[in-house]
Design an enzyme around this catalytic site. Structure first.
Site, PDB file in Angstrom:
ATOM      1  CG  ASP A  25      29.103  35.036  61.011  1.00 35.40           C
ATOM      2  OD1 ASP A  25      29.907  34.796  60.419  1.00 35.40           O
ATOM      3  OD2 ASP A  25      27.866  35.489  60.812  1.00 35.40           O
ATOM      4  CD  GLU A  26      29.631  30.224  58.461  1.00 31.51           C
ATOM      5  OE1 GLU A  26      28.992  29.128  58.572  1.00 31.51           O
ATOM      6  OE2 GLU A  26      29.507  30.875  57.451  1.00 31.51           O
ATOM      7  CG  ASP A  61      26.256  30.302  62.022  1.00 32.91           C
ATOM      8  OD1 ASP A  61      26.889  31.530  61.969  1.00 32.91           O
ATOM      9  OD2 ASP A  61      25.267  29.994  61.110  1.00 32.91           O
TER      10      ASP A  61
END
EC number: 2.7.7.7
Length: 369
Positions: A108-109, A14
């Site tokens: 983003d993850e 993350d």
């Protein structure tokens, strides 16, 4: 842990305050400042907040007005999604150096299955550390990671040592880890369900584990069995590198509330153009058009229409959205309009990694976390 369960080495990576961190990296004058991406002092919603802003209680999905009240020094910057996508591609390229079993959840993850990996490294913890170091060196941003036997535990673990940290929950520690966990942290337990569990005296994983399968199914229906097994560390959801996109959307929050349908049509045209662009970029089309309307009193309404064929054409999307707009009279002035396409013509392709995911590994084997 039961010996007949498939034991995997899963990493959840993350990025730390991704959108805000990209802005601070690209514009050094913003470093160390309380920053919100999206929204404004008067309108809109915060898409992301820097850690400096989070200290004041500024969070994503918060209205810009509330964020400014929480943090008078807050700086608002417009989102630059093309830039975020560019950075995200660089980060994912690093992931693929270690495994092809990468399941992106957003820009983003992502989940990574490194049970078998391209580096031949038996330690998922060391792989996670190396990935984070490479992201910082090659991209310039920090990331946090959680490492465990399944996606559920790995995702929770990635929050423990943020920012720029990681946490490993070894197989033998999973049950103790879940035992003290607040039930609000359990994936699939939303606010309504959490409130219901609280009323039933279920506050932690330990409380949840004391309830029988029949009890949980009686109070939570089909979800009851999910909770029953989850608190016992049983979560067999696989890392799916070919995640199916189920919908695609665009929306706009307006500086002034709109009460005229003529002005709304002007906005819808721009939104439809953006949706068509995204469909084209993703090489997909959809059958179901949904119009999202948020009124000035923040009530939300959606109206949908399913077409007999797949479309990605702006004109057809716009005409369908117009029909939905005129479907019934507006109950108030409008602060946000959005258009989404669902029922997309994507296909699930699981065959490529099916054999890998059928493996069952005994916990007693050298797991190398």
């Amino acid at each position: 842990m039961p010996n007949d369960l498939p034991i995997r080495k899963i990493i959840h990576v993350d990025m730390d305050a991704f959108y805000a961190s990209v802005e601070q990296m690209d514009f050094p004058e913003l470093k160390g400042k309380a920053l919100a991406v999206g929204g404004s002092e008067k309108r809109g919603v915060v898409a992301a907040a820097s850690y400096e802003a989070r200290k004041f209680g500024v969070r994503s999905a918060m209205s810009g007005m509330q964020a400014k009240r929480n943090c008078p020094e807050l700086i608002f910057v417009p989102p630059r999604f093309d830039r975020y996508k560019e950075i995200s591609k660089k980060v994912r390229a690093i992931f693929y150096d270690y495994t092809d079993l990468v399941e992106p959840l957003s820009l983003d993850e992502a989940y990574l299955d490194v049970t078998e990996n391209k580096k031949g490294n038996p330690s998922a913890s060391l792989i996670a550390q190396e990935i984070r170091e490479r992201i910082f060196k090659e991209v310039g941003l920090t990331a946090s990671a959680g490492i465990s036997i399944n996606k559920f535990v790995a995702k929770i673990a990635s929050d423990y040592n943020k920012p720029n940290g990681q946490k490993t929950v070894n197989p033998e520690d999973v049950l103790d880890f879940l035992k003290v966990l607040d039930i609000r942290k359990f994936h699939g337990v939303g606010k309504v369900t959490a409130d219901k569990m609280y009323q039933l005296g279920i506050f932690t994983g330990e409380d949840l584990k004391l309830r029988s399968l029949d009890y949980l199914e009686q109070h939570f229906g089909k979800s009851g069995s999910y909770y029953y097994y989850l608190v016992r560390g049983i979560h067999n959801s696989e890392v799916k590198p070919n995640r199916i996109r189920k919908s695609l959307a665009a929306e706009r929050t307006f500086n002034e509330n709109l009460s005229s349908e003529i002005f709304m049509l002007e906005k819808l045209e721009k939104i439809a153009k953006e949706v068509a662009k995204r469909l084209d970029q993703s090489k997909v089309a959809g059958k179901t058009v949904t119009l999202k309307i948020k009124y000035s009193d923040f009530t939300l309404q959606t109206r949908s229409k399913t077409l007999p064929y797949f479309v990605n054409n702006k004109e057809i999307i716009l005409e369908t959205a117009k029909d939905l707009l005129y479907q019934e009279k507006m109950s108030n002035s409008v602060r946000l309009l959005g258009i989404s396409m669902s029922n997309l013509n994507t296909e699930d392709n699981k065959a490529a990694h099916a054999n890998h995911l059928k493996q069952t590994v005994n916990v007693q084997l050298k797991f190398g976390f």
